[in-house]
Design a protein around this motif. Structure first.
Motif, PDB file in Angstrom:
ATOM      1  N   SER A 187      78.101 -14.583  43.253  1.00 20.27           N
ATOM      2  CA  SER A 187      78.004 -15.995  43.220  1.00 20.27           C
ATOM      3  C   SER A 187      78.398 -16.325  42.017  1.00 20.27           C
ATOM      4  N   THR A 188      78.701 -17.476  41.725  1.00 21.06           N
ATOM      5  CA  THR A 188      78.927 -18.259  40.527  1.00 21.06           C
ATOM      6  C   THR A 188      78.134 -19.319  39.783  1.00 21.06           C
ATOM      7  N   ILE A 189      78.302 -19.567  38.616  1.00 20.69           N
ATOM      8  CA  ILE A 189      78.419 -20.395  38.480  1.00 20.69           C
ATOM      9  C   ILE A 189      79.425 -21.729  37.570  1.00 20.69           C
ATOM     10  N   LEU A 190      79.733 -22.693  38.310  1.00 20.10           N
ATOM     11  CA  LEU A 190      81.275 -23.669  37.609  1.00 20.10           C
ATOM     12  C   LEU A 190      80.991 -23.427  36.357  1.00 20.10           C
ATOM     13  N   ASN A 191      80.176 -24.305  36.702  1.00 20.85           N
ATOM     14  CA  ASN A 191      80.340 -25.274  35.008  1.00 20.85           C
ATOM     15  C   ASN A 191      78.888 -25.415  34.579  1.00 20.85           C
ATOM     16  N   ILE A 192      78.420 -25.386  33.556  1.00 25.51           N
ATOM     17  CA  ILE A 192      77.019 -25.812  32.437  1.00 25.51           C
ATOM     18  C   ILE A 192      77.107 -27.330  31.665  1.00 25.51           C
ATOM     19  N   SER A 193      76.925 -28.361  31.901  1.00 29.17           N
ATOM     20  CA  SER A 193      76.253 -29.912  31.400  1.00 29.17           C
ATOM     21  C   SER A 193      75.336 -30.286  30.923  1.00 29.17           C
ATOM     22  N   PRO A 194      75.180 -31.003  30.249  1.00 32.21           N
ATOM     23  CA  PRO A 194      73.591 -31.549  29.818  1.00 32.21           C
ATOM     24  C   PRO A 194      73.525 -32.490  30.975  1.00 32.21           C
ATOM     25  N   ASP A 195      72.464 -31.404  31.773  1.00 32.19           N
ATOM     26  CA  ASP A 195      71.788 -32.342  32.913  1.00 32.19           C
ATOM     27  C   ASP A 195      70.156 -31.615  33.090  1.00 32.19           C
ATOM     28  N   HIS A 196      69.845 -32.597  34.018  1.00 33.57           N
ATOM     29  CA  HIS A 196      68.418 -32.353  33.733  1.00 33.57           C
ATOM     30  C   HIS A 196      67.114 -31.969  32.952  1.00 33.57           C
ATOM     31  N   LYS A 208      70.319 -21.843  35.592  1.00 33.03           N
ATOM     32  CA  LYS A 208      71.622 -21.289  36.451  1.00 33.03           C
ATOM     33  C   LYS A 208      71.949 -19.542  36.364  1.00 33.03           C
ATOM     34  N   GLN A 209      71.225 -19.225  35.685  1.00 34.75           N
ATOM     35  CA  GLN A 209      72.011 -17.602  35.363  1.00 34.75           C
ATOM     36  C   GLN A 209      71.172 -16.809  36.246  1.00 34.75           C
ATOM     37  N   ARG A 210      70.232 -17.342  36.574  1.00 33.17           N
ATOM     38  CA  ARG A 210      68.927 -16.270  37.565  1.00 33.17           C
ATOM     39  C   ARG A 210      69.879 -16.620  38.679  1.00 33.17           C
ATOM     40  N   ILE A 211      70.773 -17.175  39.339  1.00 30.98           N
ATOM     41  CA  ILE A 211      71.771 -16.914  40.563  1.00 30.98           C
ATOM     42  C   ILE A 211      72.523 -15.459  40.354  1.00 30.98           C
ATOM     43  N   TYR A 212      73.032 -15.033  39.123  1.00 31.88           N
ATOM     44  CA  TYR A 212      73.305 -13.041  38.998  1.00 31.88           C
ATOM     45  C   TYR A 212      72.195 -12.551  39.358  1.00 31.88           C
ATOM     46  N   ARG A 213      70.768 -12.310  39.242  1.00 32.39           N
ATOM     47  CA  ARG A 213      69.712 -11.297  38.637  1.00 32.39           C
ATOM     48  C   ARG A 213      69.889 -10.518  40.491  1.00 32.39           C
ATOM     49  N   GLN A 214      70.494 -10.795  41.087  1.00 32.28           N
ATOM     50  CA  GLN A 214      70.681  -9.926  43.025  1.00 32.28           C
ATOM     51  C   GLN A 214      71.799 -10.142  43.303  1.00 32.28           C
ATOM     52  N   SER A 215      73.016 -10.194  42.854  1.00 31.63           N
ATOM     53  CA  SER A 215      74.168 -10.846  43.024  1.00 31.63           C
ATOM     54  C   SER A 215      74.929  -9.037  43.012  1.00 31.63           C
ATOM     55  N   SER A 250      69.442 -26.142  40.329  1.00 33.42           N
ATOM     56  CA  SER A 250      68.168 -24.817  39.232  1.00 33.42           C
ATOM     57  C   SER A 250      66.570 -24.954  38.845  1.00 33.42           C
ATOM     58  N   TYR A 251      66.564 -26.405  39.639  1.00 33.67           N
ATOM     59  CA  TYR A 251      65.018 -26.712  39.995  1.00 33.67           C
ATOM     60  C   TYR A 251      64.589 -25.429  41.438  1.00 33.67           C
ATOM     61  N   GLN A 252      65.571 -24.840  42.014  1.00 34.80           N
ATOM     62  CA  GLN A 252      66.063 -23.523  42.764  1.00 34.80           C
ATOM     63  C   GLN A 252      65.613 -23.228  42.433  1.00 34.80           C
ATOM     64  N   LEU A 253      66.447 -22.472  41.443  1.00 35.29           N
ATOM     65  CA  LEU A 253      66.874 -20.970  40.744  1.00 35.29           C
ATOM     66  C   LEU A 253      65.366 -20.874  40.080  1.00 35.29           C
ATOM     67  N   GLU A 254      64.975 -21.692  39.577  1.00 37.09           N
ATOM     68  CA  GLU A 254      64.046 -20.917  38.628  1.00 37.09           C
ATOM     69  C   GLU A 254      63.150 -20.313  39.316  1.00 37.09           C
ATOM     70  N   LEU A 255      62.899 -20.887  40.874  1.00 37.69           N
ATOM     71  CA  LEU A 255      61.488 -20.799  41.469  1.00 37.69           C
ATOM     72  C   LEU A 255      62.127 -19.713  42.162  1.00 37.69           C
ATOM     73  N   THR A 256      63.197 -18.899  42.256  1.00 33.62           N
ATOM     74  CA  THR A 256      63.592 -17.682  43.713  1.00 33.62           C
ATOM     75  C   THR A 256      63.971 -15.936  42.546  1.00 33.62           C
ATOM     76  N   SER A 257      63.079 -15.871  43.037  1.00 39.56           N
ATOM     77  CA  SER A 257      62.617 -14.451  43.361  1.00 39.56           C
ATOM     78  C   SER A 257      63.419 -13.445  43.972  1.00 39.56           C
ATOM     79  N   SER A 258      64.352 -13.776  44.997  1.00 38.42           N
ATOM     80  CA  SER A 258      64.310 -13.028  46.588  1.00 38.42           C
ATOM     81  C   SER A 258      65.562 -12.787  46.821  1.00 38.42           C
ATOM     82  N   LEU A 259      66.523 -13.574  46.230  1.00 40.28           N
ATOM     83  CA  LEU A 259      67.806 -14.005  46.652  1.00 40.28           C
ATOM     84  C   LEU A 259      68.481 -12.594  47.225  1.00 40.28           C
TER      85      LEU A 259
END
Length: 194
Positions: A32-41, A55-62, A18-27
């Motif tokens: 892409s997938t999100i396997l699961n989301i649990s209270p983390d970070h 984590k949802q940012r992974i879907y932006r350019q998929s 999630s740390y990488q994804l919140e700073l990513t805009s050009s993938l």
């Protein structure tokens, strides 16, 4: 470091935090997938909703979006291309031909794509229902980059899993001993217990 002419790969498989994804805009992703989301970070993201949004940012350019239909929080909510194909996976019967899941076939439990069973879960080398989910997601993503189903099945039948992640060690006095020292968050521990 590997994005240079010395490494002419046809395919990159990335696990992004999630740390990488919140700073990513050009993938530009094939799938892409999100396997699961649990209270983390939550020390960083503050709320589960903010963590999910990162984590949802992974879907932006998929081109292909795969979500866990047992966890609505993994479903794409916005910011994904309208041209994306969206499919799901879960430990139940796939609702459509493009979805992935579990079906009963010939008295056994099978991994399936739509109504087509492709592998008896008993053939998986790794054990546990959470591995069934991982196998479904990996199969769906692999098919999107044209990896043949025969190759996918061969890998699923031989993949031993990762060290320290519900790794079976031995049986002693009728007790199975399992190393799950990487199970350091709620989701991993819950999956191990299930």
């Amino acid at each position: 470091d590997m994005l240079d002419d010395k490494h002419p790969y046809d395919l990159w498989v990335l696990e992004l935090s999630s740390y990488q994804l919140e700073l990513t805009s050009s993938l530009k992703l094939c799938a892409s997938t999100i396997l699961n989301i649990s209270p983390d970070h939550l020390e960083r993201h503050k709320t589960l909703e903010d963590y999910a949004a990162a984590k949802q940012r992974i879907y932006r350019q998929s081109d292909y979006i795969l979500f866990n239909r047992d966890e609505a929080i993994t479903a794409p909510v916005s910011d994904h291309p309208q041209t994306s194909t969206v499919a799901s996976f879960a430990l139940n019967t796939p609702p459509t031909a493009q979805d992935w899941g579990i079906i009963e076939h010939s008295g056994r439990t099978w991994l399936a794509h739509g109504t087509s069973p492709f592998m008896d879960v008993a053939q998986l080398k790794v054990k546990g229902r959470h591995y069934w989910l991982n196998a479904l997601a990996a199969s769906a993503l692999a098919r999107q980059v044209d990896i043949p189903m025969e190759c996918i099945i061969e890998v699923l039948q031989t993949y031993p899993g990762l060290a320290h992640r519900t790794e079976w060690l031995r049986q002693l006095n009728g007790v199975d001993w399992v190393n799950d020292s990487k199970g350091t968050n709620i989701g991993a521990t819950q999956a191990a217990l299930e």
